[in-house]
Write a protein that holds these residues in place. Structure first.
Motif, PDB file in Angstrom:
ATOM      1  N   LEU A  19       0.834  -1.199   0.000  1.00  0.00           N
ATOM      2  CA  LEU A  19       0.000   0.000   0.000  1.00  0.00           C
ATOM      3  C   LEU A  19       0.872   1.254   0.000  1.00  0.00           C
ATOM      4  CD1 LEU A  19      -2.855   1.269   0.253  1.00  0.00           C
ATOM      5  CD2 LEU A  19      -2.511   1.209   2.751  1.00  0.00           C
ATOM      6  N   THR A  21      -0.844   4.636  -0.802  1.00  0.00           N
ATOM      7  CA  THR A  21      -1.746   5.649  -0.250  1.00  0.00           C
ATOM      8  C   THR A  21      -3.180   5.150  -0.296  1.00  0.00           C
ATOM      9  OG1 THR A  21      -2.438   7.979  -0.397  1.00  0.00           O
ATOM     10  CG2 THR A  21      -2.115   6.826  -2.466  1.00  0.00           C
ATOM     11  N   ARG A  22      -3.947   5.559   0.711  1.00  0.00           N
ATOM     12  CA  ARG A  22      -5.403   5.373   0.725  1.00  0.00           C
ATOM     13  C   ARG A  22      -5.969   6.651   1.304  1.00  0.00           C
ATOM     14  NH1 ARG A  22      -6.185   1.070   4.004  1.00  0.00           N
ATOM     15  NH2 ARG A  22      -6.263  -0.489   2.340  1.00  0.00           N
ATOM     16  N   SER A  23      -6.706   7.396   0.482  1.00  0.00           N
ATOM     17  CA  SER A  23      -7.099   8.741   0.889  1.00  0.00           C
ATOM     18  C   SER A  23      -8.391   9.135   0.192  1.00  0.00           C
ATOM     19  CB  SER A  23      -5.980   9.726   0.521  1.00  0.00           C
ATOM     20  OG  SER A  23      -6.379  11.066   0.706  1.00  0.00           O
ATOM     21  N   GLU A  53     -13.095   7.146  -2.374  1.00  0.00           N
ATOM     22  CA  GLU A  53     -11.847   6.571  -1.883  1.00  0.00           C
ATOM     23  C   GLU A  53     -10.869   6.392  -3.028  1.00  0.00           C
ATOM     24  OE1 GLU A  53     -10.880   2.248  -0.366  1.00  0.00           O
ATOM     25  OE2 GLU A  53     -11.731   3.428   1.296  1.00  0.00           O
ATOM     26  N   HIS A  54      -9.636   6.843  -2.803  1.00  0.00           N
ATOM     27  CA  HIS A  54      -8.576   6.742  -3.795  1.00  0.00           C
ATOM     28  C   HIS A  54      -7.438   5.940  -3.172  1.00  0.00           C
ATOM     29  CE1 HIS A  54     -10.631   9.950  -6.025  1.00  0.00           C
ATOM     30  NE2 HIS A  54     -10.777  10.532  -4.836  1.00  0.00           N
ATOM     31  N   GLU A  55      -7.094   4.845  -3.833  1.00  0.00           N
ATOM     32  CA  GLU A  55      -6.087   3.944  -3.262  1.00  0.00           C
ATOM     33  C   GLU A  55      -5.075   3.552  -4.325  1.00  0.00           C
ATOM     34  OE1 GLU A  55      -6.216  -0.661  -1.919  1.00  0.00           O
ATOM     35  OE2 GLU A  55      -7.593   0.673  -0.824  1.00  0.00           O
ATOM     36  N   ARG A  57      -1.655   0.879  -4.653  1.00  0.00           N
ATOM     37  CA  ARG A  57      -0.644  -0.069  -4.187  1.00  0.00           C
ATOM     38  C   ARG A  57       0.365  -0.215  -5.308  1.00  0.00           C
ATOM     39  NH1 ARG A  57      -2.862  -3.108   0.090  1.00  0.00           N
ATOM     40  NH2 ARG A  57      -5.059  -2.542   0.442  1.00  0.00           N
ATOM     41  N   SER A  71      -9.974   3.949  -7.864  1.00  0.00           N
ATOM     42  CA  SER A  71     -10.331   5.371  -7.857  1.00  0.00           C
ATOM     43  C   SER A  71     -11.408   5.656  -8.890  1.00  0.00           C
ATOM     44  CB  SER A  71      -9.093   6.228  -8.155  1.00  0.00           C
ATOM     45  OG  SER A  71      -9.436   7.599  -8.268  1.00  0.00           O
TER      46      SER A  71
END
Length: 336
Positions: A19, A21-23, A53-55, A57, A71
């Protein structure tokens, strides 16, 4: 590939231990993508920034990087240009679908169709409403693509390899590419120290690039039909060296034949037999490739760049440019 869940038949989320970012802030996603891909792309939102939610990996290595995106954001992505310093991008849907455009071409990217962007290309990616959109983005150094092309043919490509945009993952060749992508992801997700070795990862990537060159039509597909070929004859090598050294000047068929030490007819036969096009078509295509690279890499006016590379008729040049790249030079310049 698929979302994680209780069904043991479902493959776990790719890159689950990587991971980045998760934001709920889409700017975090854009910044993380630029960082993951080492500055080889420029990203910008299409329209207003959206919530949700924007993630991301991802894993980055010397000559490749792979990201798993979740996203709803509509985004424009421009890859760096350059014969060996640019990057190719392969986008593969995992769930949901993306309406994608690249150089005037359009495709819906999902589990059955991938998109292949060439160095210098700009993509516009718009997730379609409905299921939560998840997709993989794989960056591959241009130098690696050209290296594997040389391994297949016995010589490096004489100009940048440019793939067709839409890659059919449902046919036998496309399924092979997808299988190799999955295998690479499994290596990256493995806890076994053996699979963490860069040598094994790069070996897997080389297999994937070879499959891509053989599966997806591109500007040099004709040179792969008969497998490895002997090197170019001396006259053709001399002709190519002359063109490379004088590309910014006016070049005639007679000039090239004189440098090669053979007749224009013999030269034309050698070009068509080995490269699949005439000497002057080769000159035109190589000149257009270099102009496109300079347009994307500088802020100089298009006309100045074109004249620098020996173009004397801008109207005809614009038509030839659009025929080769499916967009006008001004469209390319607008993305700088």
């Amino acid at each position: 590939m698929g979302p994680q869940g209780g069904d043991p038949t479902i493959v776990p989320t790719p890159l689950r231990n990587h991971l980045i970012t998760r934001s709920r802030n889409p700017v975090d996603l854009l910044n993380a993508a630029t960082c993951l891909f080492g500055g080889s792309i420029a990203t910008s939102p299409l329209g207003e920034l959206c919530g949700g939610e924007h993630e991301l990996r991802g894993v980055a290595a010397h000559d490749f990087a792979v990201g798993y995106f979740v996203s709803p954001l509509d985004v424009r992505v421009t890859s760096a240009a350059g014969r060996d310093r640019g990057s190719y991008f392969v986008n593969i849907g995992d769930s949901g679908a993306i309406s994608a455009s690249c150089g005037g071409l359009r495709a819906t990217l999902d589990e059955a169709t991938a998109g292949v962007a060439n160095p210098g290309d700009t993509q516009e990616l718009r997730p379609l409403p409905g299921r939560r959109t998840r997709f993989l983005g794989l960056r591959i150094d241009a130098a690696l693509v050209h290296q594997e092309f040389a391994a297949l043919t016995g010589r490096p490509p004489v100009s940048t390899v440019r793939f067709d945009f839409a890659l059919d993952l449902a046919d036998s060749k496309g399924r092979a590419v997808r299988l190799l992508v999955r295998s690479l992801l499994e290596q990256l997700d493995s806890a076994d120290p053996l699979f963490r070795r860069a040598e094994l990862q790069r070996s897997q990537l080389r297999c994937l690039v070879t499959a891509l060159l053989l599966a997806q039509p591109h500007s040099h597909t004709g040179e792969l039909h008969d497998g490895p070929q002997p090197g170019f004859p001396r006259s053709l090598r001399a002709a190519l060296a002359f063109i490379e050294a004088n590309l910014a000047e006016h070049i005639s068929l007679g000039d090239i034949a004189g440098a090669a030490g053979c007749s224009p007819r013999t030269l034309s036969s050698a070009f068509r037999g080995r490269l699949g096009l005439s000497p002057l078509s080769y000159v035109r295509n190589l000149r257009l490739d270099r102009i496109r690279e300079d347009i994307l890499a500088s802020t100089d006016p298009v006309g100045t760049i074109a004249y620098r590379w020996g173009v004397s008729h801008l109207g005809r040049f614009a038509g030839e440019y659009r025929a080769r790249f499916a967009e006008l030079p001004s469209d390319t310049a607008a993305r700088r």
